[in-house]
Scaffold this motif. Sequence first.
Motif, mmCIF file in Angstrom:
data_model
loop_
_atom_site.group_PDB
_atom_site.id
_atom_site.type_symbol
_atom_site.label_atom_id
_atom_site.label_comp_id
_atom_site.label_asym_id
_atom_site.label_seq_id
_atom_site.Cartn_x
_atom_site.Cartn_y
_atom_site.Cartn_z
ATOM 1 N N MET A 42 0.708 -1.037 -0.056
ATOM 2 C CA MET A 42 -0.009 0.005 -0.025
ATOM 3 C C MET A 42 0.888 1.305 0.025
ATOM 4 N N LEU A 43 1.981 1.245 1.157
ATOM 5 C CA LEU A 43 2.863 2.488 1.066
ATOM 6 C C LEU A 43 4.104 1.771 0.832
ATOM 7 N N ARG A 44 4.718 2.419 -0.189
ATOM 8 C CA ARG A 44 6.132 2.192 -0.342
ATOM 9 C C ARG A 44 7.441 3.209 -0.414
ATOM 10 N N ILE A 45 7.922 3.413 0.595
ATOM 11 C CA ILE A 45 8.820 4.604 0.633
ATOM 12 C C ILE A 45 10.241 3.878 0.341
ATOM 13 N N LYS A 46 10.924 4.554 -0.701
ATOM 14 C CA LYS A 46 12.030 3.872 -1.261
ATOM 15 C C LYS A 46 13.116 5.052 -1.270
ATOM 16 N N ASP A 47 14.231 4.896 -0.296
ATOM 17 C CA ASP A 47 15.590 5.579 -0.465
ATOM 18 C C ASP A 47 15.294 6.905 -0.321
ATOM 19 N N ILE A 48 14.318 7.556 0.622
ATOM 20 C CA ILE A 48 14.008 8.904 0.579
ATOM 21 C C ILE A 48 14.922 9.635 1.403
ATOM 22 N N ASP A 49 15.461 10.931 1.378
ATOM 23 C CA ASP A 49 16.196 12.020 2.181
ATOM 24 C C ASP A 49 15.450 12.964 2.260
ATOM 25 N N THR A 50 15.574 13.345 3.591
ATOM 26 C CA THR A 50 14.808 14.940 3.985
ATOM 27 C C THR A 50 15.644 15.714 4.768
ATOM 28 N N SER A 79 6.988 13.835 5.753
ATOM 29 C CA SER A 79 7.481 13.501 4.629
ATOM 30 C C SER A 79 6.420 12.987 3.829
ATOM 31 N N ILE A 80 5.811 11.870 4.440
ATOM 32 C CA ILE A 80 4.654 10.949 3.911
ATOM 33 C C ILE A 80 3.422 11.892 3.517
ATOM 34 N N ILE A 81 3.263 12.792 4.221
ATOM 35 C CA ILE A 81 1.945 13.636 3.976
ATOM 36 C C ILE A 81 2.259 14.845 3.412
ATOM 37 N N GLY A 82 3.493 15.141 3.044
ATOM 38 C CA GLY A 82 3.727 16.322 2.101
ATOM 39 C C GLY A 82 3.946 17.425 2.945
ATOM 40 N N LEU A 83 4.421 17.452 4.108
ATOM 41 C CA LEU A 83 4.541 18.605 5.038
ATOM 42 C C LEU A 83 5.948 18.914 4.678
ATOM 43 N N GLN A 84 6.574 18.028 4.669
ATOM 44 C CA GLN A 84 8.373 18.105 4.573
ATOM 45 C C GLN A 84 8.524 17.791 3.057
ATOM 46 N N PRO A 85 9.423 18.658 2.158
ATOM 47 C CA PRO A 85 10.023 17.995 1.142
ATOM 48 C C PRO A 85 10.854 17.000 0.883
ATOM 49 N N VAL A 86 10.583 15.967 0.052
ATOM 50 C CA VAL A 86 11.462 14.811 0.239
ATOM 51 C C VAL A 86 12.653 15.189 -0.887
ATOM 52 N N LYS A 87 13.746 15.003 -0.777
ATOM 53 C CA LYS A 87 14.965 15.193 -1.614
ATOM 54 C C LYS A 87 15.161 14.137 -2.638
ATOM 55 N N ASN A 88 15.375 13.268 -2.215
ATOM 56 C CA ASN A 88 15.683 11.828 -3.275
ATOM 57 C C ASN A 88 14.659 10.914 -2.946
ATOM 58 N N GLU A 102 5.261 5.931 -2.921
ATOM 59 C CA GLU A 102 4.265 5.371 -3.720
ATOM 60 C C GLU A 102 3.165 5.141 -2.818
ATOM 61 N N PHE A 103 1.844 5.474 -3.272
ATOM 62 C CA PHE A 103 0.413 5.027 -2.284
ATOM 63 C C PHE A 103 -0.293 4.277 -3.228
ATOM 64 N N GLU A 119 5.085 11.480 -3.576
ATOM 65 C CA GLU A 119 6.070 12.372 -2.888
ATOM 66 C C GLU A 119 6.347 13.938 -3.556
ATOM 67 N N SER A 120 5.590 14.046 -4.589
ATOM 68 C CA SER A 120 5.704 15.661 -4.937
ATOM 69 C C SER A 120 4.204 16.242 -5.012
ATOM 70 N N ASP A 121 3.406 15.568 -4.357
ATOM 71 C CA ASP A 121 1.855 16.101 -4.098
ATOM 72 C C ASP A 121 1.671 16.932 -2.962
ATOM 73 N N ARG A 122 0.482 17.772 -3.107
ATOM 74 C CA ARG A 122 0.506 18.706 -1.957
ATOM 75 C C ARG A 122 -0.274 17.961 -0.806
ATOM 76 N N SER A 123 -0.073 18.473 0.396
ATOM 77 C CA SER A 123 -0.791 17.684 1.536
ATOM 78 C C SER A 123 -2.292 17.492 1.181
ATOM 79 N N ASP A 124 -3.000 18.278 0.890
ATOM 80 C CA ASP A 124 -4.496 18.216 0.794
ATOM 81 C C ASP A 124 -4.643 17.101 -0.207
ATOM 82 N N ALA A 125 -3.948 16.912 -1.314
ATOM 83 C CA ALA A 125 -4.179 15.880 -2.165
ATOM 84 C C ALA A 125 -3.785 14.397 -1.763
ATOM 85 N N ILE A 126 -2.698 14.419 -0.902
ATOM 86 C CA ILE A 126 -2.385 13.157 -0.403
ATOM 87 C C ILE A 126 -3.545 12.631 0.600
ATOM 88 N N ILE A 127 -3.944 13.660 1.390
ATOM 89 C CA ILE A 127 -5.064 13.308 2.359
ATOM 90 C C ILE A 127 -6.283 12.555 1.572
#
Length: 236
Positions: free
Chosen positions: A1-9, A46-55, A59-60, A66-74
């Motif tokens: 469902m949620l796949r976070i891969k190699d992110i940096d913040t 980072s998941i909910i778009g409140l802190q930008p993800v660098k690399n 996937e949800f 990872e580039s979506d706005r918070s409201d869109a993610i919600i």
Amino acid sequence: MLRIKDIDTYYGHVHAIKKISVNVDAGEFVTLIGANGAGKSTLLKSIIGLQPVKNGSIEFLGERIESDRSDAIIRRGISIVPEGRRVFPDFTVAENLAIGARARKSTSAEMQEDIDKILDQFPRLKERWKQKAGTMSGGEQQMVAIGRALMGRPKLLLLDEPSLGLAPLVVAELMTKLKEIHAAGATILLVEQNVTLALRVAQRGYLMESGEIIASDDAKALLESDAIRKAYLGIE
Ligand code: ATP
């Protein structure tokens, strides 16, 4: 469902999340544990778009977010119970739950169905329906915050240290509630400093330290691992 891969913040020069990968499957109850400042809250932000993800990527349900706005993610179906609960203190329990429904654009029939379900899960909220949330105990406010997050039937529920500042008995009650919510079909990612309790209720866990995942396993195996026994339980 949620796949976070190699992110940096980053926060400016502070590298808060270092190449982290975390997965949560549909129907799972996963916990992310670690000490103060390990980066747990930052990962949720980072998941909910409140802190930008660098690399890396997030996937949800098969789509990159990872580039979506918070409201869109919600709107995609992710809800969060933020650290410190943040209920609206001057609003009643009923109004706080209605705000949760509005964020998801539920119809009034859906909203009533959700309310009925949540009040079944939290009978205390039924008793306090017209009470202002700010006048309630910490544990009750936590229930309001969870109820609000559950309005609109999120596909994934994120919780940021719900046990913080609550008495041990209240924390135990809260963890039992989370187990019930999971048993009723919710997918949960729980961030906790209360390592032992979190590993007792969750199925799987990730241990974070200084922005990195240093161990991950089934919750029971992690609880018995050297990493946890030494660092958190003081057992050599
Ligand atoms: P806590 O349980 O205390 O919330 P945590 O594991 O959730 O801890 P984070 O809040 O994610 O940790 O913090 C991770 C790191 O990022 C810490 O070193 C923290 O000081 C730093 N940090 C967090 N928020 C900011 C910010 N807004 N600006 C700069 N640095 C920050």
